[in-house]
Design a protein around this motif. Sequence first.
Motif, mmCIF file in Angstrom:
data_model
loop_
_atom_site.group_PDB
_atom_site.id
_atom_site.type_symbol
_atom_site.label_atom_id
_atom_site.label_comp_id
_atom_site.label_asym_id
_atom_site.label_seq_id
_atom_site.Cartn_x
_atom_site.Cartn_y
_atom_site.Cartn_z
ATOM 1 N N GLY A 132 0.831 -1.195 0.000
ATOM 2 C CA GLY A 132 0.000 0.000 0.000
ATOM 3 C C GLY A 132 0.863 1.242 0.000
ATOM 4 N N VAL A 133 0.246 2.377 -0.260
ATOM 5 C CA VAL A 133 0.941 3.656 -0.361
ATOM 6 C C VAL A 133 0.640 4.476 0.887
ATOM 7 N N THR A 134 1.659 4.740 1.709
ATOM 8 C CA THR A 134 1.469 5.528 2.917
ATOM 9 C C THR A 134 1.189 6.973 2.544
ATOM 10 N N VAL A 135 0.112 7.518 3.106
ATOM 11 C CA VAL A 135 -0.288 8.879 2.778
ATOM 12 C C VAL A 135 -0.357 9.725 4.049
ATOM 13 N N TYR A 136 -0.301 11.033 3.849
ATOM 14 C CA TYR A 136 -0.482 11.931 4.992
ATOM 15 C C TYR A 136 -1.613 12.903 4.723
ATOM 16 N N GLY A 137 -2.281 13.297 5.803
ATOM 17 C CA GLY A 137 -3.360 14.263 5.723
ATOM 18 C C GLY A 137 -2.947 15.600 6.302
ATOM 19 N N HIS A 138 -3.838 16.584 6.231
ATOM 20 C CA HIS A 138 -3.550 17.947 6.649
ATOM 21 C C HIS A 138 -4.334 18.300 7.898
ATOM 22 N N ALA A 139 -3.652 18.389 9.032
ATOM 23 C CA ALA A 139 -4.281 18.835 10.268
ATOM 24 C C ALA A 139 -3.953 20.309 10.465
ATOM 25 N N ASN A 140 -4.976 21.142 10.558
ATOM 26 C CA ASN A 140 -4.715 22.574 10.681
ATOM 27 C C ASN A 140 -5.808 23.241 11.499
ATOM 28 N N ALA A 141 -5.427 24.304 12.174
ATOM 29 C CA ALA A 141 -6.387 25.088 12.958
ATOM 30 C C ALA A 141 -5.718 26.396 13.362
ATOM 31 N N GLU A 142 -6.519 27.354 13.779
ATOM 32 C CA GLU A 142 -5.983 28.645 14.198
ATOM 33 C C GLU A 142 -5.218 28.532 15.515
ATOM 34 N N THR A 143 -5.694 27.682 16.420
ATOM 35 C CA THR A 143 -5.093 27.570 17.755
ATOM 36 C C THR A 143 -4.406 26.221 17.919
ATOM 37 N N VAL A 144 -3.511 26.147 18.891
ATOM 38 C CA VAL A 144 -2.831 24.881 19.173
ATOM 39 C C VAL A 144 -3.843 23.836 19.620
ATOM 40 N N GLU A 145 -4.827 24.240 20.412
ATOM 41 C CA GLU A 145 -5.850 23.289 20.859
ATOM 42 C C GLU A 145 -6.609 22.730 19.661
ATOM 43 N N GLY A 146 -6.914 23.589 18.717
ATOM 44 C CA GLY A 146 -7.590 23.124 17.520
ATOM 45 C C GLY A 146 -6.730 22.191 16.693
ATOM 46 N N VAL A 147 -5.435 22.482 16.623
ATOM 47 C CA VAL A 147 -4.506 21.614 15.903
ATOM 48 C C VAL A 147 -4.476 20.224 16.528
ATOM 49 N N LEU A 148 -4.411 20.158 17.848
ATOM 50 C CA LEU A 148 -4.383 18.861 18.525
ATOM 51 C C LEU A 148 -5.648 18.061 18.213
ATOM 52 N N ALA A 149 -6.775 18.732 18.171
ATOM 53 C CA ALA A 149 -8.026 18.040 17.853
ATOM 54 C C ALA A 149 -8.012 17.524 16.415
ATOM 55 N N GLU A 150 -7.456 18.305 15.504
ATOM 56 C CA GLU A 150 -7.405 17.883 14.107
ATOM 57 C C GLU A 150 -6.437 16.720 13.906
ATOM 58 N N VAL A 151 -5.293 16.760 14.565
ATOM 59 C CA VAL A 151 -4.361 15.631 14.485
ATOM 60 C C VAL A 151 -5.045 14.371 15.001
ATOM 61 N N ALA A 152 -5.749 14.490 16.115
ATOM 62 C CA ALA A 152 -6.460 13.334 16.678
ATOM 63 C C ALA A 152 -7.476 12.777 15.690
ATOM 64 N N ARG A 153 -8.135 13.666 14.950
ATOM 65 C CA ARG A 153 -9.124 13.213 13.972
ATOM 66 C C ARG A 153 -8.469 12.381 12.876
ATOM 67 N N TYR A 154 -7.315 12.824 12.398
ATOM 68 C CA TYR A 154 -6.628 12.050 11.349
ATOM 69 C C TYR A 154 -6.095 10.728 11.894
ATOM 70 N N VAL A 155 -5.617 10.739 13.110
ATOM 71 C CA VAL A 155 -5.167 9.483 13.725
ATOM 72 C C VAL A 155 -6.335 8.507 13.819
ATOM 73 N N ASP A 156 -7.498 9.005 14.205
ATOM 74 C CA ASP A 156 -8.685 8.155 14.294
ATOM 75 C C ASP A 156 -9.095 7.606 12.931
ATOM 76 N N LEU A 157 -8.826 8.363 11.873
ATOM 77 C CA LEU A 157 -9.139 7.900 10.525
ATOM 78 C C LEU A 157 -8.151 6.846 10.028
ATOM 79 N N GLY A 158 -7.055 6.662 10.767
ATOM 80 C CA GLY A 158 -6.085 5.640 10.403
ATOM 81 C C GLY A 158 -4.806 6.157 9.788
ATOM 82 N N TYR A 159 -4.644 7.470 9.689
ATOM 83 C CA TYR A 159 -3.433 8.026 9.092
ATOM 84 C C TYR A 159 -2.212 7.748 9.962
ATOM 85 N N LYS A 160 -1.099 7.444 9.307
ATOM 86 C CA LYS A 160 0.155 7.198 9.996
ATOM 87 C C LYS A 160 1.087 8.402 9.912
ATOM 88 N N ALA A 161 0.682 9.418 9.133
ATOM 89 C CA ALA A 161 1.480 10.629 8.965
ATOM 90 C C ALA A 161 0.527 11.807 8.816
#
Length: 402
Positions: free
Chosen positions: A116-145
Amino acid sequence: MKIVDARVIVTCPGRNFVTLKLVTDDGLTGVGDATLNGRELAVASYLRDHVVPALIGRDASRIEDTWNYLYKGAYWRRGPVTMTAIAAVDTALWDIKGKAAGMPVYQLLGGRSREGVTVYGHANAETVEGVLAEVARYVDLGYKAVRVQAGVPGLATTYGVSGDKMFYEPADAAVPTEAVWSTERYLAHTPGVFAQVRDEFGPNLRLLHDVHHRLTPIEAGRLGKSLEPYALTWMEDPTPAELQDSLRLIRQHTTTPIAIGEIFSGIWDCQQLITEQLIDYIRATVVHAGGITHLRRIFDLAALYQVRSGSHGATDLSPVCMSAALHLDVAIPNFGLQEYMRHTAETDAVFPHGYHFADGYLHPSEEPGLGVDIDEDLAAAFPYRPAALPVNRLEDGTLHSW
């Protein structure tokens, strides 16, 4: 197997795409992406007015000869418009070749080098708290990067931070909008963002960051050094790469890996960067670097110098390009990462495709050819809409790299 028809299709299911569709005398079809974000109609005109008339009657099986015919025969070589047009033809011919052979394109490139092809997604937000929530969302989706972009205090907008977290599209107006940038604010804020992300998600999640050409080499060296404790997979486009030798200065000051190349249109744009090992990942992509044929040459050169692929994969590349990229990604020995920004439901409907995401990996279609097509009737329901990328100025008004 002669080309008897060639159609240039412009559509805007949420954003603009240009697609070339070739038809052969035995009924085979092939599609190629010809999208150049913010300059789409320039490529459409290049294809319609100069390339299509020269394709009719040509042997669709002669991919290499056609590539050189369009590159050397134009006299005016290289450049993003020319190379994007060539890429569309080349990709469509590979699609036809796979269908004629009854095989997915990756089999014609030597078969699988990975499952398979390892892919990365884009976690972004205005605040650090928002960034942490977005990273968590991608991790929950199964992203490894995950690529991490955060707002900078004191700046109204920041590159990579979007309202729609899944379908980011920076081309937002018919005439370019203007943003304000401060290198000083950015350098002071960014390391702290990554400190919190790494603390929250531990050492195993692969983290990336896009500087977007905004720093001088010494500023980039400073940023890279400040990010070393957080072990980034790469720091992307730390400085404009027109002066390839400038990357040597960054190398002298940091061990943070460097990825460059999404705006490159050929092997000559990255030859020094690769052969002098001034980068770790080459981000050139199928649609802007001359198609599968030429991008394979870039990756083969990179393999000799232990540079890995990291192809651009934002939403300005249609599912046609993403499908082509996956066939190449799964076959080459020096694959690194593939950017993957999901398309809207409207885009996916216009471009039905067989690739799919599962457990952090993208998997190419197993259908003959690329495994992607364009629904021309549906595409016609989404007419072109002028949309330009923004421009950037410093706080004193000086025009700066966006």
